[in-house]
Design a protein around this motif. Sequence first.
Motif, PDB file in Angstrom:
ATOM      1  N   ARG A 177       5.063  -0.839  -7.970  1.00 12.44           N
ATOM      2  CA  ARG A 177       4.553  -1.631  -9.098  1.00 12.44           C
ATOM      3  C   ARG A 177       5.650  -1.830 -10.150  1.00 12.44           C
ATOM      4  O   ARG A 177       5.852  -2.931 -10.677  1.00 12.44           O
TER       5      ARG A 177
ATOM      6  N   VAL B 292      -4.148   1.705  -2.798  1.00 12.01           N
ATOM      7  CA  VAL B 292      -4.001   2.979  -2.082  1.00 12.01           C
ATOM      8  C   VAL B 292      -4.761   2.867  -0.765  1.00 12.01           C
ATOM      9  O   VAL B 292      -5.938   2.487  -0.746  1.00 12.01           O
TER      10      VAL B 292
ATOM     11  N   GLU C 132      -1.732   6.862  -5.901  1.00  9.61           N
ATOM     12  CA  GLU C 132      -1.397   6.036  -7.057  1.00  9.61           C
ATOM     13  C   GLU C 132       0.006   6.337  -7.581  1.00  9.61           C
ATOM     14  O   GLU C 132       0.723   5.431  -8.008  1.00  9.61           O
TER      15      GLU C 132
ATOM     16  N   LEU D 212       2.413   4.598  -5.373  1.00 11.58           N
ATOM     17  CA  LEU D 212       2.282   3.151  -5.524  1.00 11.58           C
ATOM     18  C   LEU D 212       2.917   2.671  -6.827  1.00 11.58           C
ATOM     19  O   LEU D 212       3.399   1.533  -6.917  1.00 11.58           O
ATOM     20  N   ALA D 213       2.936   3.539  -7.829  1.00 10.30           N
ATOM     21  CA  ALA D 213       3.508   3.163  -9.118  1.00 10.30           C
ATOM     22  C   ALA D 213       4.982   2.780  -8.998  1.00 10.30           C
ATOM     23  O   ALA D 213       5.482   1.948  -9.776  1.00 10.30           O
TER      24      ALA D 213
ATOM     25  N   THR E 286       0.827  -1.207   0.000  1.00 16.38           N
ATOM     26  CA  THR E 286       0.000   0.000   0.000  1.00 16.38           C
ATOM     27  C   THR E 286       0.860   1.254   0.000  1.00 16.38           C
ATOM     28  O   THR E 286       2.013   1.249   0.442  1.00 16.38           O
TER      29      THR E 286
END
Length: 266
Positions: free
Chosen positions: A73, A88, A66, A69-70, A62
């Motif tokens: 990822r 999120v 976004e 968080l990218a 988490t």
Amino acid sequence: MSKYTHGHHETVLRSHRTRTAENSAAYLLPQLDPDASLLDIGAGPGTITVDLATRVGRVTATEIGEAELALSRELAAERGVTDIEFGVQDVHGLTFADGSFDVVHAHQVLQHVADPVAALREMMRVTRPGGLVAARDADYAGFVWWPALPELDEWLRLYRTAARANGGEPDAGRRMLSWARAAGATDITATSSTWCYATLEDRREWGGMWAGRVVESALARQLVDSGLASAEDLRRISGAWREWAEAEDGWISIMHGEILIRVPVQ
């Protein structure tokens, strides 16, 4: 929510990307089960998250937005790690059901949140009975270094002032046990550990990172905009970090507090 003091400038991410499960979560690793489900709060660039994913059965990562968080990822995709879910979340009000995870982990998170006690309560809530909450945070007033450059004392004073203005607590490490008790935890193991930089390579990495961060990151803008420091002040401090990095007897120890909370079985 408090404001994240460091921001996400490349000078910040450069430091965060050096973190691994081994150098940042060693206190937790012996407790991990290969079939465990783990929630990682504040995954950042994902280096610890991806490491943890190789040691447990399922990871949920988490971040506060976004864009943040990218970063994790992208690292997971780059390393071919596919068994991580991303979302999120606000640690003060997680959307997961009670007892959703075997382990809930947070590294360098509680020092930045508005209410670390409420955050720990939420982390405990979403951990299954008998599971573990693990948190590790630095304690800036516990940083010690040599040589004794006055500009580095100035840096520490400015950073702690800025962090508190943003609603955080930079001296979090020493408060971890207290926060856990205030959150209602009763089975707590409290420890400490350090990062230590003393080789020329390590000093150049750490000192160079802070030399850049203090003039380029969100922290630099905050200090100048608030009138706490001038651009010239920050250039002086940046120069001191580079001087420290090149000193043959340069050394720094970064103290951290750690807690493992065993959630009681009902």
